[in-house]
Design an enzyme around this catalytic site. Structure first.
Site, PDB file in Angstrom:
ATOM      1  N   ASP A   1     -10.003  -0.902  22.394  1.00 60.38           N
ATOM      2  CA  ASP A   1      -8.918  -1.392  21.543  1.00 60.38           C
ATOM      3  C   ASP A   1      -9.416  -2.576  20.718  1.00 60.38           C
ATOM      4  O   ASP A   1      -9.928  -3.559  21.279  1.00 60.38           O
ATOM      5  CB  ASP A   1      -7.730  -1.840  22.407  1.00 60.38           C
ATOM      6  CG  ASP A   1      -6.613  -2.399  21.559  1.00 60.38           C
ATOM      7  OD1 ASP A   1      -5.982  -1.629  20.824  1.00 60.38           O
ATOM      8  OD2 ASP A   1      -6.398  -3.629  21.616  1.00 60.38           O
TER       9      ASP A   1
ATOM     10  N   GLY B   1       6.607  -8.575  22.598  1.00 56.52           N
ATOM     11  CA  GLY B   1       5.915  -7.377  22.142  1.00 56.52           C
ATOM     12  C   GLY B   1       6.188  -6.162  23.000  1.00 56.52           C
ATOM     13  O   GLY B   1       6.006  -5.033  22.559  1.00 56.52           O
TER      14      GLY B   1
ATOM     15  N   GLY C   1       0.806  -1.205   0.000  1.00 60.03           N
ATOM     16  CA  GLY C   1       0.000   0.000   0.000  1.00 60.03           C
ATOM     17  C   GLY C   1       0.841   1.257   0.000  1.00 60.03           C
ATOM     18  O   GLY C   1       0.304   2.368  -0.015  1.00 60.03           O
TER      19      GLY C   1
ATOM     20  N   HIS D   1      -0.383   4.672   7.333  1.00 59.35           N
ATOM     21  CA  HIS D   1      -1.338   3.566   7.337  1.00 59.35           C
ATOM     22  C   HIS D   1      -2.769   4.040   7.532  1.00 59.35           C
ATOM     23  O   HIS D   1      -3.633   3.278   7.952  1.00 59.35           O
ATOM     24  CB  HIS D   1      -0.984   2.565   8.440  1.00 59.35           C
ATOM     25  CG  HIS D   1       0.393   2.019   8.322  1.00 59.35           C
ATOM     26  ND1 HIS D   1       1.465   2.563   8.997  1.00 59.35           N
ATOM     27  CD2 HIS D   1       0.894   1.001   7.582  1.00 59.35           C
ATOM     28  CE1 HIS D   1       2.559   1.880   8.682  1.00 59.35           C
ATOM     29  NE2 HIS D   1       2.243   0.942   7.832  1.00 59.35           N
TER      30      HIS D   1
END
Length: 604
Positions: free
Chosen positions: A580, A509, A64, A226
């Site tokens: 979220d 993470g 993209g 994004h």
């Protein structure tokens, strides 16, 4: 037919595949690995690991952003580009395939944009490649100058400055430097570059309707690439005012993001975000150069104007400034055959060669040694045990709930992220349902969990894919250690595997409770599950009660300021309007599985 929500292609999911096929048919110096649709790797047609005697430079990320990164593959720049789905980090298997395809004895450098999914996927691929004997180094690029420094664990986003770092690294590699020296030059370049973007519209994801987040007469300052919201929304201003503001932000002595002071030499890049005419980019460049010279006292040695790292069809531009010296300029001026690099006598069009077109695709390379399970161990049992039937209904219910939530997850994510959470989770859920019919050994819980991870790893890119892959791998390891040769898993062993998975996700993470991630749903669930089991509650009831805690934890993310992922860049006011998406997805599949298990146990 649907492309950008409108026309041109049959299936929005195939847009990346079809782009790559068109790219390699257009430029004869490029090939791609024959592993579509899972493996999407563009590489130099003239590189063979058996004979290549230079450092390979590999970059990539979600698609993209074309021409980034596949349009910059060519001698003197990238050796390969790894392409994920739209705005989603490529999976580990694709990155490994790219490393194996182009890395010779000199090793390879991974140039990675600073997004959680990219760091995780490229990082794990690098570790796996090292275990196979490859020499691999990594440089993370975070050139975003739009936001104040403290941003939790996330840090600065990787933007268009990555293209300049790729050029420096590729030229250094082409000059024959060692892996250590190529890495050092790329790292130095990454520390001297800053970028900030301005958007006049929101981008359209293929097959989806364009968000109306940005109203008429408004622009967003400091956005990412994004589709996530910018740092601020402001009224439209004349281009010279906008350019002046952006340059002041990048060169601010308060944030000190780039080590540039009066009297320095710099390189300027004006980058279109996908729907900005060349005329408007040139106008911005015409305002930026004298501003840098007169207002900031800088010597502008090079100006690059065009579309380098886009955001699909977004209207707007970004400005990148890199501190320059003779070494940097030498690398930027070096000849390259990358089709979309704009400068050089041997550069932009030299890969359009006459003569025979080489094969467009080549086989996906396999690891040096590959252990595989027998067909018998990876097949669906003809007769399911009681535990196997319970596991089956739990998996089926969880996957179907994720499928049903796709649109809601995408809607939430369009406000706080990049709008693809639901689509990414949907791909994983459908793959799990398909694979369960064929190859999940449901009577063996540990191996089934491992195969769920394999299904996810195969089709899910981005942060979600790698996080759930880590989740499943950690659970599998814990279950194997606990159950030894047994295939029946106790409730306590499931709880311990659940805790091990959460610990692994947190370790790799970097997130913990309160960071506004899926862990805010899973950590409360694990705590309640352990507490209820220790109190002697029936396992299926304990599971159901823990799922209520997961849902409450996910809902509570509305009150949290994000400290991980792309939501970090979104204002608290917007975050408070939605939970979220990752936490809601986790709570949803966990709750659905718990309800299915409870119903199955009551019916038995």
């Amino acid at each position: 037919m649907a492309f950008q929500g409108k026309k041109l292609i049959n299936d929005p999911n195939d847009v990346v595949t079809e782009f790559i096929e068109g790219l390699v048919e257009t430029y004869t110096g490029l090939q791609y690995l024959d592993g579509f649709p899972e493996v999407k790797v563009v590489l130099r047609a003239d590189v063979s690991t058996a004979t290549y005697n230079k450092v390979a430079v590999i970059s990539g990320g979600g698609s993209g952003h074309e021409p980034a990164h596949s349009g910059f593959v060519g001698e003197g720049m990238l050796t390969a580009a790894i392409c994920g789905d739209i705005f989603a980090s490529p999976p580990v298997d694709s990155i490994l395939a790219g490393i194996r395809a182009v890395t010779g004895p000199m090793g390879c450098l991974l140039v990675v944009t600073n997004y959680t999914g990219d760091r995780l996927n490229f990082g794990l691929a690098a570790e796996q490649a090292k275990s196979e004997g490859y020499k691999v180094e990594t440089v993370i690029v975070g050139d975003d100058c739009a936001l104040p420094p403290p941003r939790g664990i996330t840090g600065r986003r990787g933007l268009a400055g990555t293209i300049l770092v790729n050029k420096v690294a590729g030229a250094a590699a082409a000059a024959g430097l060692s892996l250590a020296d190529v890495t050092a030059e790329a790292k130095r370049a990454s520390e001297m570059v800053g970028t900030m973007g301005v958007a006049l519209s929101v981008c359209t994801l293929p097959g989806q309707v364009t968000s109306d987040r940005l109203g008429p007469g408004k622009m967003e300052l400091g956005l990412g690439i994004h589709g996530e919201p910018g740092a601020a929304v402001a009224d439209l201003q004349p281009v010279d005012v906008v350019v002046s503001h952006v340059l002041k932000q990048i060169l601010s002595t308060e944030t000190n993001y780039v080590p540039i002071t009066r009297g320095n030499r710099v390189v300027l890049m004006i980058n279109g975000l996908g729907a900005t005419p060349a005329m408007e980019l040139m106008i911005a460049a015409g305002k930026a150069v004298p501003n840098l010279q007169l207002e900031h006292g800088l010597a502008v040695d090079r100006v690059y104007t065009g579309s380098f790292m886009t955001s699909l069809d977004m209207a707007g531009f970004s400005i990148t400034i890199m501190k320059a010296d003779q070494g940097i300029l030498q690398r930027l001026d070096a000849a390259t055959k990358a089709p979309y690099w704009p400068v050089g006598a041997d550069g932009a069009w030299s890969c359009l060669l006459a003569g025979n077109h080489p094969p467009a695709k080549i086989p996906v390379p396999m690891p040096p040694s590959r252990s595989s399970k027998s067909e018998e161990s990876l097949s669906r049992p003809l007769q399911l045990s009681q535990e196997g039937r319970i596991l089956e209904v739990a998996i089926e219910a969880a996957a179907n709930e994720v499928i049903n939530l796709r649109d809601s997850l995408n809607e939430w994510d369009s406000k706080v992220g990049d709008g693809d959470c639901g689509s990414t989770m949907y791909r994983g859920a459908t793959a799990i349902l398909e694979d369960m019919k064929k190859c999940y050994p449901l009577n063996d819980a540990a191996e089934t969990v491992n195969e769920i991870g394999a299904s996810i790893r195969r089709v899910m890119g981005g942060t979600s894919g790698i996080i759930y892959n880590i989740f499943c791998k950690a659970a599998y390891a814990q279950l194997k250690a606990n159950t030894k040769s047994e295939t029946v898993v106790t409730a306590k062993q499931w709880a311990e595997a659940f805790e091990a998975s959460i610990a692994a996700v947190s370790k790799y993470g970097g997130a913990v409770a309160g960071y506004r991630t899926l862990l805010d749903a899973l950590i409360p669930a694990a705590s309640v599950l352990k507490e209820r089991l220790n109190a002697g509650i029936d396992p299926s009831t304990a599971f159901l009660l823990s799922s209520e805690a997961a849902l409450a934890g996910a809902e509570s993310t509305k009150q949290m300021q994000a400290q991980a992922g792309r939501s970090t860049y979104v204002s608290g006011e917007i975050l408070a309007s939605v939970p979220d998406p990752g936490a809601m997805a986790a709570a949803a599949w966990y709750r659905a599985a718990a309800l299915a298990v409870k119903d199955k146990c009551q019916a038995s």
